[in-house]
Enzyme design. Sequence first.
Site, PDB file in Angstrom:
ATOM      1  N   THR A  46      63.171  11.148 -49.108  1.00 36.69           N
ATOM      2  CA  THR A  46      63.605  11.805 -50.533  1.00 36.69           C
ATOM      3  C   THR A  46      63.716  11.274 -51.927  1.00 36.69           C
ATOM      4  O   THR A  46      63.034  11.832 -52.779  1.00 36.69           O
ATOM      5  CB  THR A  46      65.130  12.494 -50.085  1.00 36.69           C
ATOM      6  OG1 THR A  46      64.727  13.253 -48.959  1.00 36.69           O
ATOM      7  CG2 THR A  46      65.275  13.525 -50.932  1.00 36.69           C
ATOM      8  N   TYR A 109      65.722  23.862 -45.106  1.00 37.88           N
ATOM      9  CA  TYR A 109      65.805  25.842 -45.920  1.00 37.88           C
ATOM     10  C   TYR A 109      65.055  26.660 -44.605  1.00 37.88           C
ATOM     11  O   TYR A 109      66.142  27.702 -44.497  1.00 37.88           O
ATOM     12  CB  TYR A 109      64.157  25.779 -46.415  1.00 37.88           C
ATOM     13  CG  TYR A 109      63.893  26.909 -47.259  1.00 37.88           C
ATOM     14  CD1 TYR A 109      64.443  27.363 -48.441  1.00 37.88           C
ATOM     15  CD2 TYR A 109      62.964  28.125 -45.943  1.00 37.88           C
ATOM     16  CE1 TYR A 109      64.309  28.701 -49.291  1.00 37.88           C
ATOM     17  CE2 TYR A 109      62.866  29.292 -47.009  1.00 37.88           C
ATOM     18  CZ  TYR A 109      63.420  29.588 -48.406  1.00 37.88           C
ATOM     19  OH  TYR A 109      63.474  31.174 -49.075  1.00 37.88           O
ATOM     20  N   TYR A 135      67.289  11.451 -38.997  1.00 33.25           N
ATOM     21  CA  TYR A 135      68.455  11.739 -41.067  1.00 33.25           C
ATOM     22  C   TYR A 135      68.832  12.945 -41.337  1.00 33.25           C
ATOM     23  O   TYR A 135      68.482  14.242 -41.255  1.00 33.25           O
ATOM     24  CB  TYR A 135      66.403  11.861 -41.705  1.00 33.25           C
ATOM     25  CG  TYR A 135      67.210  11.764 -43.521  1.00 33.25           C
ATOM     26  CD1 TYR A 135      68.600  11.303 -43.767  1.00 33.25           C
ATOM     27  CD2 TYR A 135      66.274  12.169 -44.487  1.00 33.25           C
ATOM     28  CE1 TYR A 135      69.066  11.121 -45.115  1.00 33.25           C
ATOM     29  CE2 TYR A 135      66.504  11.898 -45.924  1.00 33.25           C
ATOM     30  CZ  TYR A 135      68.188  11.484 -45.985  1.00 33.25           C
ATOM     31  OH  TYR A 135      68.431  11.448 -47.179  1.00 33.25           O
ATOM     32  N   ARG A 140      70.944  18.494 -48.790  1.00 32.66           N
ATOM     33  CA  ARG A 140      69.769  19.171 -48.755  1.00 32.66           C
ATOM     34  C   ARG A 140      69.313  19.898 -48.282  1.00 32.66           C
ATOM     35  O   ARG A 140      68.332  20.793 -48.326  1.00 32.66           O
ATOM     36  CB  ARG A 140      68.734  17.535 -48.988  1.00 32.66           C
ATOM     37  CG  ARG A 140      68.913  16.931 -50.329  1.00 32.66           C
ATOM     38  CD  ARG A 140      68.005  15.240 -50.807  1.00 32.66           C
ATOM     39  NE  ARG A 140      68.575  14.830 -51.727  1.00 32.66           N
ATOM     40  CZ  ARG A 140      67.722  14.727 -52.651  1.00 32.66           C
ATOM     41  NH1 ARG A 140      66.897  15.864 -53.334  1.00 32.66           N
ATOM     42  NH2 ARG A 140      67.776  14.097 -53.970  1.00 32.66           N
ATOM     43  N   LYS A 164      70.360   7.769 -39.820  1.00 34.89           N
ATOM     44  CA  LYS A 164      70.831   7.631 -41.046  1.00 34.89           C
ATOM     45  C   LYS A 164      71.813   9.081 -41.744  1.00 34.89           C
ATOM     46  O   LYS A 164      71.440  10.280 -41.515  1.00 34.89           O
ATOM     47  CB  LYS A 164      69.534   7.954 -42.917  1.00 34.89           C
ATOM     48  CG  LYS A 164      70.246   8.076 -44.044  1.00 34.89           C
ATOM     49  CD  LYS A 164      68.421   8.284 -44.956  1.00 34.89           C
ATOM     50  CE  LYS A 164      69.420   7.715 -45.829  1.00 34.89           C
ATOM     51  NZ  LYS A 164      67.999   7.632 -47.198  1.00 34.89           N
ATOM     52  N   ILE A 206      70.050   2.358 -45.015  1.00 34.80           N
ATOM     53  CA  ILE A 206      69.324   2.869 -46.198  1.00 34.80           C
ATOM     54  C   ILE A 206      69.813   3.407 -47.953  1.00 34.80           C
ATOM     55  O   ILE A 206      70.081   4.270 -48.378  1.00 34.80           O
ATOM     56  CB  ILE A 206      68.732   4.044 -45.493  1.00 34.80           C
ATOM     57  CG1 ILE A 206      68.313   3.613 -43.876  1.00 34.80           C
ATOM     58  CG2 ILE A 206      67.134   4.512 -46.616  1.00 34.80           C
ATOM     59  CD1 ILE A 206      67.210   4.193 -43.356  1.00 34.80           C
TER      60      ILE A 206
END
Length: 295
Positions: A46, A109, A135, A140, A164, A206
């Site tokens: 990202t 989304y 992840y 997000r 992550k 990370i």
Amino acid sequence: MQSLIGTGVALVTPFKQDFSIDTEALKRIVNFSIDGGIEYLVVLGTTAENATLSPAEKEIVIQTVIEANNGALPLVLGVGDNNTAKVIEELKTRDLSAFAAILSVSPYYNKPTQEGIYQHFKAIAETSPIPVILYNVPGRTASNMLPSTVLRLATEFKNVVAIKEAAGDLVQAMQLLKDKPKDFLVISGDDMIALPIVLAGGAGVISVIGQGFPKEFSEMIRLGLNRKVDEAFKCHYLLSDCIDMIFEQGNPAGIKQVFLSQGISENTVRLPLVKVDDELAGRIDQFVKKVNKQA
């Protein structure tokens, strides 16, 4: 996956003032991370402004990082999308020989159910020729990958080796740490709580800020892994103000301002992102100067 223990950094994509990719600056950032003691590099996450890069530009980023790294550190490649078929196609067609693992974000989304998230990653695990790092970043994606879903994937697929975890929820991370398979790695995706997650049994982080202050941040994680708690928190509190600052007006605008203050790259970001304002830029610049004086 011992190579994923410690500090990985989610590399930015530096741009020139005309918004083209600055490959020389990217090489400087890679070398800065290597010299600072980072354990591995994450490409096209990202923080790389992946969403605004064309396929050709992504190839430029990948090849530039591979060349600059020159085998020094393990590389992880971001391969994620909210279209499962698109991820599968990329995994089937991309040369992944330079990478130790892929990092694949939970679908954004679409807001799938937990079963939809499971089926998405099941398809990825069955296709990927290299290990998979899940992840989870609900801020997000608009959906949280629950520990039960993560543990189901970790148990059923040997090549699902890590997560992550970037929900910003220490309790959720601790549930994963309590119930995970022995060799499954829980990696912090939040810089501010990376040390507490490590001390609770996490494998590392990370990081975004780690590429801006690689020596200090990676040392903090190593101290935490070695249970040197007081020394680790000393490093944490050195950087904590800047961790807040780099996310205050969005990522990667903040970390790019750090690089500008260090003379490593421009602070250019692509729309819809914008640079940090002058007031925040001034605070970041003063922080960088303070840390450099202490180094």
